[in-house]
Design a protein around this motif. Structure first.
Motif, mmCIF file in Angstrom:
data_model
loop_
_atom_site.group_PDB
_atom_site.id
_atom_site.type_symbol
_atom_site.label_atom_id
_atom_site.label_comp_id
_atom_site.label_asym_id
_atom_site.label_seq_id
_atom_site.Cartn_x
_atom_site.Cartn_y
_atom_site.Cartn_z
ATOM 1 N N ILE A 124 -13.423 -40.085 -69.088
ATOM 2 C CA ILE A 124 -13.578 -38.619 -69.075
ATOM 3 C C ILE A 124 -14.984 -38.091 -68.558
ATOM 4 O O ILE A 124 -15.057 -37.348 -67.770
ATOM 5 C CB ILE A 124 -13.104 -38.110 -70.244
ATOM 6 C CG1 ILE A 124 -11.690 -38.461 -70.654
ATOM 7 C CG2 ILE A 124 -13.609 -36.614 -70.418
ATOM 8 C CD1 ILE A 124 -11.076 -38.011 -71.814
ATOM 9 N N SER A 148 -17.012 -39.896 -66.768
ATOM 10 C CA SER A 148 -17.370 -40.272 -65.482
ATOM 11 C C SER A 148 -16.724 -39.279 -64.437
ATOM 12 O O SER A 148 -17.203 -39.361 -63.364
ATOM 13 C CB SER A 148 -16.974 -41.872 -65.201
ATOM 14 O OG SER A 148 -15.454 -41.902 -65.151
ATOM 15 N N ILE A 149 -15.804 -38.673 -64.711
ATOM 16 C CA ILE A 149 -14.973 -37.797 -63.711
ATOM 17 C C ILE A 149 -15.984 -36.733 -63.164
ATOM 18 O O ILE A 149 -16.632 -36.072 -64.132
ATOM 19 C CB ILE A 149 -13.853 -37.191 -64.256
ATOM 20 C CG1 ILE A 149 -12.840 -38.145 -64.949
ATOM 21 C CG2 ILE A 149 -13.265 -36.260 -63.477
ATOM 22 C CD1 ILE A 149 -11.748 -37.544 -65.793
ATOM 23 N N LYS A 150 -16.151 -36.764 -61.863
ATOM 24 C CA LYS A 150 -17.024 -35.750 -61.422
ATOM 25 C C LYS A 150 -16.449 -34.393 -61.069
ATOM 26 O O LYS A 150 -15.235 -34.485 -60.557
ATOM 27 C CB LYS A 150 -17.685 -36.149 -60.130
ATOM 28 C CG LYS A 150 -18.211 -37.574 -60.173
ATOM 29 C CD LYS A 150 -19.833 -37.275 -59.903
ATOM 30 C CE LYS A 150 -20.449 -38.653 -59.846
ATOM 31 N NZ LYS A 150 -20.562 -39.421 -60.882
ATOM 32 N N ARG A 151 -16.866 -33.449 -61.578
ATOM 33 C CA ARG A 151 -16.392 -31.899 -61.540
ATOM 34 C C ARG A 151 -16.610 -31.393 -59.925
ATOM 35 O O ARG A 151 -17.999 -31.411 -59.593
ATOM 36 C CB ARG A 151 -16.555 -31.111 -62.625
ATOM 37 C CG ARG A 151 -16.397 -31.695 -64.306
ATOM 38 C CD ARG A 151 -15.131 -31.281 -64.389
ATOM 39 N NE ARG A 151 -14.889 -31.571 -65.628
ATOM 40 C CZ ARG A 151 -13.759 -32.139 -66.114
ATOM 41 N NH1 ARG A 151 -12.887 -32.721 -65.283
ATOM 42 N NH2 ARG A 151 -13.580 -32.645 -67.493
ATOM 43 N N PRO A 152 -15.609 -30.843 -59.394
ATOM 44 C CA PRO A 152 -16.136 -30.283 -58.219
ATOM 45 C C PRO A 152 -16.783 -29.090 -58.217
ATOM 46 O O PRO A 152 -16.810 -28.322 -59.396
ATOM 47 C CB PRO A 152 -14.611 -30.094 -57.391
ATOM 48 C CG PRO A 152 -13.686 -29.861 -58.362
ATOM 49 C CD PRO A 152 -14.513 -30.807 -59.470
ATOM 50 N N PRO A 153 -17.884 -28.718 -57.483
ATOM 51 C CA PRO A 153 -18.761 -27.545 -57.576
ATOM 52 C C PRO A 153 -17.723 -26.186 -57.610
ATOM 53 O O PRO A 153 -16.686 -26.280 -56.834
ATOM 54 C CB PRO A 153 -19.586 -27.644 -56.323
ATOM 55 C CG PRO A 153 -18.817 -28.479 -55.333
ATOM 56 C CD PRO A 153 -17.948 -29.336 -56.133
ATOM 57 N N ARG A 154 -18.092 -25.224 -58.302
ATOM 58 C CA ARG A 154 -17.433 -23.968 -57.978
ATOM 59 C C ARG A 154 -17.834 -23.414 -56.831
ATOM 60 O O ARG A 154 -18.795 -23.231 -56.168
ATOM 61 C CB ARG A 154 -18.000 -23.142 -59.194
ATOM 62 C CG ARG A 154 -17.688 -23.383 -60.596
ATOM 63 C CD ARG A 154 -17.593 -22.276 -61.626
ATOM 64 N NE ARG A 154 -17.009 -22.729 -63.005
ATOM 65 C CZ ARG A 154 -17.843 -22.234 -63.895
ATOM 66 N NH1 ARG A 154 -19.028 -21.388 -63.996
ATOM 67 N NH2 ARG A 154 -17.209 -22.581 -65.137
#
Length: 91
Positions: free
Chosen positions: A50, A52-58
């Motif tokens: 969890i 390591s999951i890269k969140r996309p930019p807003r």
């Protein structure tokens, strides 16, 4: 250890069994025991995954998004289209 089945995950998330099974297999979280697929993951491994999951930019600023849920429309009292007119007889 907590126990949960693929059926429970599917019914609580709305995700298809095949997609859950494929994802667990891809993440190496399935083990086979006596011919049965068993979900096997340690809490540390799950926490690391969890993290390591890269969140996309807003793409937009949340304060600039205005959204209202759609109003309920009572279909029974909603006016319907008038019935089609009969075709004129051609002589």
């Amino acid at each position: 250890p907590s126990r949960i089945s693929i059926d429970e995950v599917a019914s609580s998330s709305g995700i298809k069994h095949e997609d859950i099974f494929s994802t667990l297999h891809h993440l190496n979280m399935l083990r086979y025991w006596k011919g049965q697929a068993v979900i096997r993951v340690h809490r540390d491994e799950l926490d690391a995954l969890i993290a390591s999951i890269k969140r996309p930019p807003r793409l937009c600023e949340p304060q600039n998004v205005l959204w209202m849920p759609p109003a309920h429309v009572d279909v029974a009292s909603h006016p319907r289209d008038p019935p089609p007119k009969p075709a004129a007889d051609v002589l």
